[in-house]
Write a protein that holds these residues in place. Structure first.
Motif, PDB file in Angstrom:
ATOM      1  N   PHE A 108      -1.873   1.526  -1.049  1.00 30.65           N
ATOM      2  CA  PHE A 108      -2.484   0.662  -0.031  1.00 30.65           C
ATOM      3  C   PHE A 108      -3.817   1.287   0.350  1.00 30.65           C
ATOM      4  O   PHE A 108      -4.102   2.425  -0.013  1.00 30.65           O
ATOM      5  CB  PHE A 108      -1.592   0.547   1.224  1.00 30.65           C
ATOM      6  CG  PHE A 108      -1.514   1.826   2.014  1.00 30.65           C
ATOM      7  CD1 PHE A 108      -0.561   2.779   1.702  1.00 30.65           C
ATOM      8  CD2 PHE A 108      -2.417   2.077   3.042  1.00 30.65           C
ATOM      9  CE1 PHE A 108      -0.492   3.972   2.413  1.00 30.65           C
ATOM     10  CE2 PHE A 108      -2.362   3.264   3.751  1.00 30.65           C
ATOM     11  CZ  PHE A 108      -1.391   4.219   3.438  1.00 30.65           C
ATOM     12  N   GLY A 136      -4.718  -4.651   5.728  1.00 29.70           N
ATOM     13  CA  GLY A 136      -5.075  -5.887   6.427  1.00 29.70           C
ATOM     14  C   GLY A 136      -5.404  -7.055   5.519  1.00 29.70           C
ATOM     15  O   GLY A 136      -6.063  -7.998   5.936  1.00 29.70           O
ATOM     16  N   ASN A 149      -5.362  -3.269  -2.907  1.00 28.10           N
ATOM     17  CA  ASN A 149      -4.695  -2.050  -3.395  1.00 28.10           C
ATOM     18  C   ASN A 149      -3.173  -2.179  -3.363  1.00 28.10           C
ATOM     19  O   ASN A 149      -2.477  -1.537  -4.145  1.00 28.10           O
ATOM     20  CB  ASN A 149      -5.099  -0.848  -2.540  1.00 28.10           C
ATOM     21  CG  ASN A 149      -6.439  -0.281  -2.961  1.00 28.10           C
ATOM     22  OD1 ASN A 149      -6.533   0.390  -3.976  1.00 28.10           O
ATOM     23  ND2 ASN A 149      -7.481  -0.567  -2.197  1.00 28.10           N
ATOM     24  N   CYS A 150      -2.665  -2.986  -2.449  1.00 28.87           N
ATOM     25  CA  CYS A 150      -1.222  -3.074  -2.231  1.00 28.87           C
ATOM     26  C   CYS A 150      -0.574  -4.213  -3.010  1.00 28.87           C
ATOM     27  O   CYS A 150       0.584  -4.544  -2.754  1.00 28.87           O
ATOM     28  CB  CYS A 150      -0.942  -3.274  -0.748  1.00 28.87           C
ATOM     29  SG  CYS A 150      -1.520  -4.888  -0.194  1.00 28.87           S
TER      30      CYS A 150
HETATM   31 FE1  FES Z   1      -5.553  -3.720   1.469  1.00 31.29          FE
HETATM   32 FE2  FES Z   1      -3.055  -4.632   1.436  1.00 31.29          FE
HETATM   33  S1  FES Z   1      -3.732  -2.605   1.704  1.00 31.29           S
HETATM   34  S2  FES Z   1      -4.867  -5.717   1.020  1.00 31.29           S
END
Ligand code: FES
Length: 127
Positions: A61, A65, A70-71
């Protein structure tokens, strides 16, 4: 919801594809590490990322948000609605790709491939 998960990097190692019908069955037979393949319960009100962390897993992540991808995960089985506001283009949400920091499964069971940031279509969006 009970989530069965698989690390996308394992697919690359074994030459498997997200589209493989028997992907999770192959994973179950492959003697994978507990961080690469397993299951955990998602409490109501937790995002999928929070649930993974509560269960001791370090999934990727960055922003938490919905702004960086990344997640990203792929929902292979089950329902995981996507909130309206996020960075994923419709081509990817149509393929079942979701952001684990802002969403969670709503079906009783789900099969999720995490670490989708290594999928080329996702990595080109990475911020
Ligand atoms: Fe950035 Fe989920 S951590 S979109």
């Amino acid at each position: 919801p009970m989530v069965e998960f698989l690390n996308f990097e394992v697919l690359e190692d074994h030459g498997w594809a997200l589209e493989d019908e028997d992907l999770f069955a192959k994973a179950a037979d492959a003697n994978l590490q507990s961080t690469d393949f397993g299951r955990f319960y998602v409490d109501p009100n937790d995002t999928l990322l929070e649930a993974a962390e509560k269960n001791g897993f370090a999934w990727p992540f960055a922003c938490r948000g919905g702004a960086c991808t990344n997640c990203a995960v792929a929902v292979v089985d089950g329902e995981m609605p996507s909130p309206a506001s996020h960075i994923l283009p419709p081509e990817l949400t149509e393929k079942g790709i979701r952001l684990s920091c802002i969403a969670a499964p709503v079906s009783d069971d789900a099969k999720i491939v995490y670490n989708l940031k290594h999928l080329p279509e996702v990595s080109e969006l990475l911020l």
